[in-house]
Design an enzyme around this catalytic site. Structure first.
Site: not given
Ligand SMILES: NC(=O)C1=CN([C@@H]2O[C@H](COP(=O)(O)OP(=O)(O)OC[C@H]3O[C@@H](n4cnc5c(N)ncnc54)[C@H](OP(=O)(O)O)[C@@H]3O)[C@@H](O)[C@H]2O)C=CC1
Ligand SMILES: O=C1O[C@H](COP(=O)(O)O)[C@@H](O)[C@H](O)[C@H]1O
Length: 499
Positions: A11-12, A14-15, A44, A88, A179-180, A237, A242, A342
């Site tokens: 919950a803390t 980046d995503l 944590r 966890v 899978d976004h 990646d 994707h 990229k």
């Protein structure tokens, strides 16, 4: 939609900040969350509920697609949030977490429906699932579900092992593998494009389609992610997940019933029909590239090996193009080309369907030759559908010229991938989540390519940043008489003939 508790591990992170909170907030504003719900953030570090709520508010203000965030609405939204500090890896710490979840269920009169979201590094996936089971947190009188982020394993064996471990705590129907790309509205639209349009239904096969091109180009480089990316590369990646998901969505045929089970069954059939590659033949069908120094948006950029955190000798692929054959009656003989990279010239994810021209011979003796009909599905950053057709130009001596008919509705304020996916998971609709079989078959196809890269059986082409990858990528199509369509500034003279 059922009232529920949403337990967010990571919950803390980046995503959570960039995607998950803004998505939940937008769903809340669109009244797509249950009337009563509880969100328990897990990380944590030690945080009070108030500190956690203010970090959620900050992330919504920074990343929500809504331009204005009203104080009253956000305050009401934040009431659903509380925080629990848990390591966890320590099973004992799941007991206070369980108590917190239960307390809130009792206080808000919530049924025991629990959604667990693993937005943490992959090494924690197994231990969290197992601790959810062992602590009793996953023993509910309602439903339980698990949303899991990528990567799902780092090769076939580790993916199978992870799946087995998750399977000890959750049934396959309870696991939602994100899978976004499957959450992108235009990828979801692929299925509707076919079932809602008899014209496309009729044409969606090898009788009419010459080839299919799926591109996911990015202008960004490795950014600050060298630690992850340098042992991952574009193949793992982007391609394993994707790109192959987009391929399945494009190539699948309509099931008799539009249900998650049937659609995933059709996708699986596609992946089962993808022709496997032997390690020794990978170099004939796959191009590996790595960006060198170049220029983007008028500014010089460094090559991959000069990026912070990347070793000088790195052979990591930042570009992959491949020719994929699907050996089923619909697609026999139609190459599917995929490419991702990229530091390419433009940020563009698109699917281009090139149609055959049965009357091509008619033009043999004329100077002009019509361009092929193309169906262009723009996925990102623009979203839309366009068809390139040929038409006589009365202002140019009646010459036949391609014109593009754009069918994009120009919809504004389109929900983001995470909004669509979270909404589906909360409703229990798994259509746009990767089924284990899809993941396993994707790894099976990718493994020989991994081996060929590892053993240097495929040349590593260095391409200048700001281009469409190495020349070998264009040559891959040229060998079949095709070219990549819609690249902005061709690196060579446009190819007009396919014969
Ligand atoms: N960021 C992105 O854009 C994307 C991320 N992903 C995937 O999402 C997942 C999360 O990524 P991201 O948010 O970037 O990762 P971060 O490193 O930003 O966050 C990791 C989170 O895990 C928590 N955490 C770490 N160790 C423990 C522990 N022992 N016990 C409890 N919590 C712990 C951290 O809590 P604390 O900080 O309090 O220690 C933090 O909340 C990964 O699987 C990643 O591959 C997928 C696509 C895109
Ligand atoms: O999963 C990933 O996707 C992004 C590209 O996503 P997009 O939605 O911006 O097209 C990519 O940059 C990243 O490396 C990869 O991990």
């Amino acid at each position: 939609m059922d009232s529920m508790t949403f337990v967010l591990f990571g919950a803390t992170g980046d995503l959570a900040k960039r995607k998950i909170y803004p998505a939940l907030y937008n769903l809340y504003l669109d009244k797509k969350l249950p009337a009563v719900f509880s969100i328990v953030g897990v990380g944590r570090r030690g945080l009070s509920d108030e500190e956690f709520q203010s970090s959620v508010a900050e992330s919504v203000r920074t990343f929500s697609r809504r331009s204005q965030v009203e104080a009253q609405q956000i305050n009401a939204f934040l009431e659903a949030f509380c925080y629990c500090s848990v390591d966890v890896t320590d099973p004992k710490e799941f007991l206070p977490l369980q108590e917190r979840v239960k307390e809130r269920e009792a206080a808000l009169d919530l049924p025991e429906n629990r959604m667990f979201y693993l937005s943490v590094a992959p090494e924690f996936f197994e231990v969290i699932a197992s601790n959810i089971r062992a602590s009793g947190l996953g023993t509910t009188k309602g439903w339980k579900r698990l949303i899991i982020e990528k990567p799902f394993g780092h090769d076939l064996a580790s993916a199978r092992q992870l799946n087995e471990k998750l399977g000890a705590s959750f049934e396959e129907e309870e696991i939602y593998r994100i899978d976004h790309y499957l959450g992108k509205p235009m990828v979801q639209n692929l299925e509707a494009l076919e079932f809602a349009n008899p014209v496309f239904q009729a044409l969606w096969n090898n009788q009419y389609i010459a080839n299919v091109q799926i591109t996911a180009g990015e202008t960004v480089g490795v950014e600050e992610r060298a630690g992850y990316y340098d042992h991952t590369g574009a193949l793992l990646d982007m391609v394993q997940n994707h790109m192959l998901q987009m391929l399945m969505m494009t190539a699948m045929h309509l099931p008799k019933r539009i249900t998650a089970k049937e659609i995933r069954g059709e996708k699986r059939k596609v992946m089962e029909a993808v022709r496997p590659l032997r390690k020794e033949e990978v170099s004939q069908h796959v191009v590996r590239g790595q960006y060198g120094a170049g220029e983007l948006h008028g500014k010089p950029v460094v090559g991959y090996v000069d990026e912070p955190g990347v070793s000088e000798a790195s052979k990591t692929d930042t570009f992959v193009a491949a020719r994929v054959w699907i050996d089923d009656p619909f697609w026999q003989g139609v190459p599917f080309y995929i490419r991702t990279g990229k530091r390419m010239k433009e940020k563009s994810t698109r699917i281009v369907i090139e149609f055959k021209n049965p009357l091509e011979k008619l033009y043999r003796h004329r100077q002009e030759k019509p361009a092929p009909n193309l169906l262009i599905i723009s996925v990102n950053p623009d979203e839309g559908i366009a068809l390139q057709v040929n038409s006589k130009n009365p202002t140019n001596s009646g010459k036949i010229e391609p014109v593009t008919v754009d069918f994009s509705a120009g919809t504004k304020d389109v929900p983001e991938a995470y909004e669509l996916l979270l909404f589906d998971a909360l409703r229990g609709d798994s259509t746009y989540f990767a089924h284990w079989k899809e993941v396993e078959l994707s790894w099976m196809w990718v493994e020989p390519i991994m081996a060929a890269f590892r053993e240097d059986l495929v040349p590593l082409h260095v391409y200048p940043a700001g281009m469409y990858g190495p020349d070998a990528s264009a040559e891959l199509l040229l060998a079949d008489g095709f070219q990549w369509w819609l690249d902005k500034a061709p690196e060579r003279e446009p190819i007009t003939s396919h014969s």
